[in-house]
Design a protein around this motif. Structure first.
Motif, mmCIF file in Angstrom:
data_model
loop_
_atom_site.group_PDB
_atom_site.id
_atom_site.type_symbol
_atom_site.label_atom_id
_atom_site.label_comp_id
_atom_site.label_asym_id
_atom_site.label_seq_id
_atom_site.Cartn_x
_atom_site.Cartn_y
_atom_site.Cartn_z
ATOM 1 N N ARG A 23 0.845 -1.201 0.000
ATOM 2 C CA ARG A 23 0.000 0.000 0.000
ATOM 3 C C ARG A 23 0.879 1.250 0.000
ATOM 4 O O ARG A 23 0.594 2.217 -0.689
ATOM 5 C CB ARG A 23 -0.926 -0.003 1.226
ATOM 6 N N ILE A 43 3.908 1.654 -1.203
ATOM 7 C CA ILE A 43 4.584 1.921 -2.468
ATOM 8 C C ILE A 43 3.599 2.114 -3.618
ATOM 9 O O ILE A 43 4.010 2.243 -4.768
ATOM 10 C CB ILE A 43 5.646 0.849 -2.816
ATOM 11 N N GLY A 44 2.315 2.156 -3.313
ATOM 12 C CA GLY A 44 1.356 2.590 -4.327
ATOM 13 C C GLY A 44 0.409 1.534 -4.867
ATOM 14 O O GLY A 44 -0.122 1.697 -5.960
ATOM 15 N N ALA A 45 0.176 0.449 -4.097
ATOM 16 C CA ALA A 45 -0.806 -0.542 -4.547
ATOM 17 C C ALA A 45 -2.195 -0.103 -4.091
ATOM 18 O O ALA A 45 -2.393 0.210 -2.914
ATOM 19 C CB ALA A 45 -0.481 -1.917 -3.984
ATOM 20 N N THR A 82 -3.139 6.985 -3.104
ATOM 21 C CA THR A 82 -2.352 5.812 -3.477
ATOM 22 C C THR A 82 -1.598 6.084 -4.772
ATOM 23 O O THR A 82 -0.411 5.793 -4.894
ATOM 24 C CB THR A 82 -3.282 4.585 -3.650
ATOM 25 N N ARG A 85 1.291 8.377 -4.140
ATOM 26 C CA ARG A 85 2.453 7.672 -3.583
ATOM 27 C C ARG A 85 3.202 6.924 -4.676
ATOM 28 O O ARG A 85 4.426 6.941 -4.730
ATOM 29 C CB ARG A 85 2.006 6.667 -2.510
ATOM 30 N N LEU A 86 2.432 6.279 -5.536
ATOM 31 C CA LEU A 86 3.042 5.470 -6.594
ATOM 32 C C LEU A 86 3.968 6.321 -7.465
ATOM 33 O O LEU A 86 5.047 5.892 -7.842
ATOM 34 C CB LEU A 86 1.931 4.829 -7.436
ATOM 35 N N ILE A 98 6.432 9.202 -4.449
ATOM 36 C CA ILE A 98 7.144 8.839 -3.227
ATOM 37 C C ILE A 98 7.881 7.516 -3.395
ATOM 38 O O ILE A 98 7.316 6.530 -3.852
ATOM 39 C CB ILE A 98 6.150 8.691 -2.043
ATOM 40 N N PHE A 135 9.850 4.754 -0.996
ATOM 41 C CA PHE A 135 9.839 4.441 0.429
ATOM 42 C C PHE A 135 10.915 3.418 0.752
ATOM 43 O O PHE A 135 11.008 2.395 0.077
ATOM 44 C CB PHE A 135 8.467 3.843 0.803
ATOM 45 N N LEU A 163 2.886 -2.049 -10.701
ATOM 46 C CA LEU A 163 1.713 -1.309 -10.216
ATOM 47 C C LEU A 163 1.433 -0.091 -11.094
ATOM 48 O O LEU A 163 0.286 0.323 -11.246
ATOM 49 C CB LEU A 163 1.929 -0.861 -8.762
#
Lengths: 419, 249
Positions: free
Chosen positions: A313, A315-317, B82, B85-86, B89, B91, B114
């Motif tokens: 989540r 990292i963007g899922a 989301t 972030r994808l 960012i 992480f 993703l």
């Protein structure tokens, strides 16, 4: 999908336990379906062989009698014992109430018909005594109807001329036995000479059936003057379940006839149908129990993988992608469980008859008439295999919905904090 | 270098656990410029991780504003966050958080998958990134076949996969020995030089702080001190009694 397989491989023991729930359910469903199919094949055979004719085709103008037999059996009036009372029969089985023999081959051509046997019921005299005379085709009679319970001698063959089988009552009344010569004719005087080839036990101890005799169809036609005439055509269908549809096909495709079905058929069919339904219900209950196993182990698996979910989540899922990951795993569990379950189900279904044959036969032998059902017979059909396979996959996947949904709803912050 | 990438205005975050409510952040103002490397220090419970999560768009503030470039994160839906972030960012985590069932190169491919980048393209990019972090010889190794330092470098490659403008790390060296920590920080500095990437680390590690452009110290959900690079260096030499290093040690 590749990820799902790897993730499941990593937790082999857990995966095996999860899958086994589905395996047991699917195997159970397939075995029960196979037993049910086997039992219905067995009952079909049994009904075809033991319960006599399922359909009696008669001339459509004959009024329906209570009891529905349609043959001379329904005649319960006084029986003429003297030499001058035979007119009643002659009227009853008169020209108007016979069918032409050619109808037999038409019925044979109707789909679902297993076998036919024609009969001409008429009246006649044996050694001057009035009797019910049945003209039959000995090559098909026994296989389509119950046949006769011949206690001494044998049934005459279609090639033998002037052979005759008498009921035990008639034989003792006339004082004849197997090998005796008797005179058979349309009147109390005169006629041709016949040889008694066998004596049968009448189904009843009173009424016209006790005073009946069987000769070949052609002999009966000659005596009655009904050239090519038959009064009843007995019909067997391929399976008891289609009896009524075969009967209506006969009704609709052949004019001037009426097809009557025996009451026993419906009872037997509904019995085997009930058995099948019961088995499917048991199987589905087993599969649902397996599904709860899948839900349980998947919930545990997801709680162990909380941080993995949190990371994905972070990292963007998207939620739906988390859902997809776990649904894929559930689908793989369903497929593995269904395939293994079907394999085990087939093995068990194949082995079951020989396993039960020896162990059950002893106990079953104590019950009279239990013989044909004493060992389980199974029948594996392609549709049952596909049904079990499909159910396993569907149930496994559906069981994954709730755990997958829970995983997708995890708060990523909380999930990342999870150790 | 002076463009502000992250701006928090009076940002507050209150958690409710049962009947208790915890004020993790109490009105915090912060600006982070493009290309800057910032260390967030402070004792446990000071709100460091909460601040990082808010900048990451993992969590939403209960008060104030967080703007990343021109986007106010409070205005975004869960799905939009989301997606934010994808794309924006990268992480890295204290315990690397690699997927144990995937090889190094496959782990790096996850964020690109993703982002719907075609298979061939993402594989080539993953190899390129692993080469950049010095793991070209270990691309098909599984996480449990690699050392902590190597795993964290895989995690860095994964964080950089979609070329995000911001890299965030929560105790990124917390599980590494000092040699691996130095190597990682050198790697991150070299990567920053290449792309002008902004980096923010929550850390306790003086080695990390010493390699940052700026350090900010939090206490009880408030920013209590800010040190520039020269001040950090002075502090290292000096008496180490200020708030930053209280948080560090």
């Amino acid at each position: 999908m590749n990820m799902a397989v790897r993730s499941l491989r990593r937790r082999k023991t857990r995966t095996i336990l999860t899958v086994s729930g589905i395996v047991i359910g699917v195997a159970m469903i397939l075995v029960l379906l196979s037993i049910s199919a086997g039992a219905s094949t067995q009952t079909n055979g049994l009904l075809r062989n033991a319960l006599g004719a399922q359909i009696t085709v008669v001339n459509g103008t004959i009024p329906t009698f209570p009891g529905g037999g349609g043959s001379g059996v329904t005649f319960t009036g006084g029986f003429p014992s003297g030499g001058n009372g035979g007119g009643g029969f002659a009227t009853f089985f008169g020209t108007g109430s016979t069918l032409n023999e050619s109808v037999v081959s038409t019925i044979d051509g109707i789909s679902g018909v297993y076998a036919t046997s024609p009969q001409l019921s008429t009246s006649g005299y044996v050694n001057g005594d009035a009797v019910l005379l049945y003209g039959i085709d000995p090559s098909t009679f026994a296989s389509v109807t119950n046949g006769l319970d011949i206690t001494s001698g044998t049934m005459f063959t279609s090639s033998s001329t002037n052979g005759m089988v008498l009921s035990n009552t008639l034989a003792s009344n006339l004082g004849v036995s197997v090998g005796s010569s008797v005179t058979v004719g349309a009147n109390s005087t005169g006629g041709s000479s016949y040889t008694v080839t066998g004596i049968y036990m009448a189904a009843t101890t009173f009424g016209p059936e006790t005073r009946s005799a069987y000769i070949t169809l052609s002999d009966a036609q000659a005596i009655s003057g009904e050239t090519s005439g038959v009064t009843e055509i007995y019909v067997k269908a391929n399976s008891p379940s289609i009896v009524s549809s075969v009967a209506s096909l006969i009704d609709s495709e052949i004019t001037g006839v009426r097809a009557e079905t025996a009451a026993t058929v419906g009872v037997a069919t509904s019995l085997s149908g009930t058995l099948g339904t019961l088995f499917i219900v048991i199987g589905i209950v087993a599969l649902i129990a397996g599904a709860f196993g899948v839900i349980n182990t998947m919930m545990m698996s997801i709680s162990e993988r909380t941080r993995e979910v949190g990371t994905l989540r972070a990292i963007g899922a998207q939620k739906r992608e988390i859902m997809k990951i776990f649904m894929n795993e559930a689908f793989v569990i369903g497929v593995m469980g269904a395939v293994a379950g079907v394999v085990i189900g087939i093995v068990v279904s194949v082995a079951l008859p020989s396993l039960t044959g020896s162990s059950v036969a002893g106990a079953a032998g104590r019950f009279a008439g239990a013989g044909p059902l004493s060992s389980l017979s199974t029948s594996i059909t392609a549709s049952n295999v596909l049904l079990s396979l499909g159910l396993g996959i569907i149930v496994g996947t559906i069981a994954g919905v709730y755990p997958a949904w829970r995983a997708s709803r995890m708060d990523p912050v909380e999930a990342l904090r999870h150790v | 270098m002076s463009e502000v990438v992250v701006r928090t205005t009076e940002v507050a975050k209150t958690y409710t656990r049962g009947k208790e409510s915890i004020q993790a952040l109490r009105g915090l103002d912060l600006e982070i410029k493009r290309g800057e490397t910032v260390a967030i220090v402070g004792r446990s419970g000071s709100g460091k991780t909460t601040l990082l999560n808010l900048i990451a768009g993992l969590d939403k503030p209960t008060g104030g504003k967080i703007k990343v470039d021109e986007t106010n994160l409070r205005d975004l839906s869960d799905s939009e966050l989301t997606n934010f972030r994808l794309k924006n960012i990268g992480f890295i985590f204290q315990f690397y958080n690699l997927n144990p069932t995937l090889s190094a190169v496959e782990n790096v491919e996850v964020p690109m998958s993703l982002a719907r980048i075609p298979k061939s393209e993402r594989h080539a990019r993953a190899i390129e990134l692993l080469t950049a972090v010095g793991l070209q010889a270990r691309t098909s190794h599984m996480p449990d076949e690699m050392s902590g330092g190597e795993q964290q470098r895989v995690a860095v490659a994964r964080a950089l996969a979609n070329s995000p403008p911001i890299l965030l790390g929560d105790e990124p060296t917390g599980d590494l020995d000092s040699k691996s920590t130095k190597a990682l920080m050198d790697l991150l500095r070299s990567l920053r030089k290449d792309g002008g990437m902004t980096m923010v680390f929550v850390t306790h590690d003086p080695l990390v702080v010493s390699r940052c452009d700026r350090a900010i110290a939090l206490r009880d959900g408030k920013l209590v001190q800010e040190l520039s690079r020269s001040e950090i260096e002075k502090a290292r030499i000096g008496t180490m009694e200020n708030e930053v290093l209280e948080g560090v040690y």
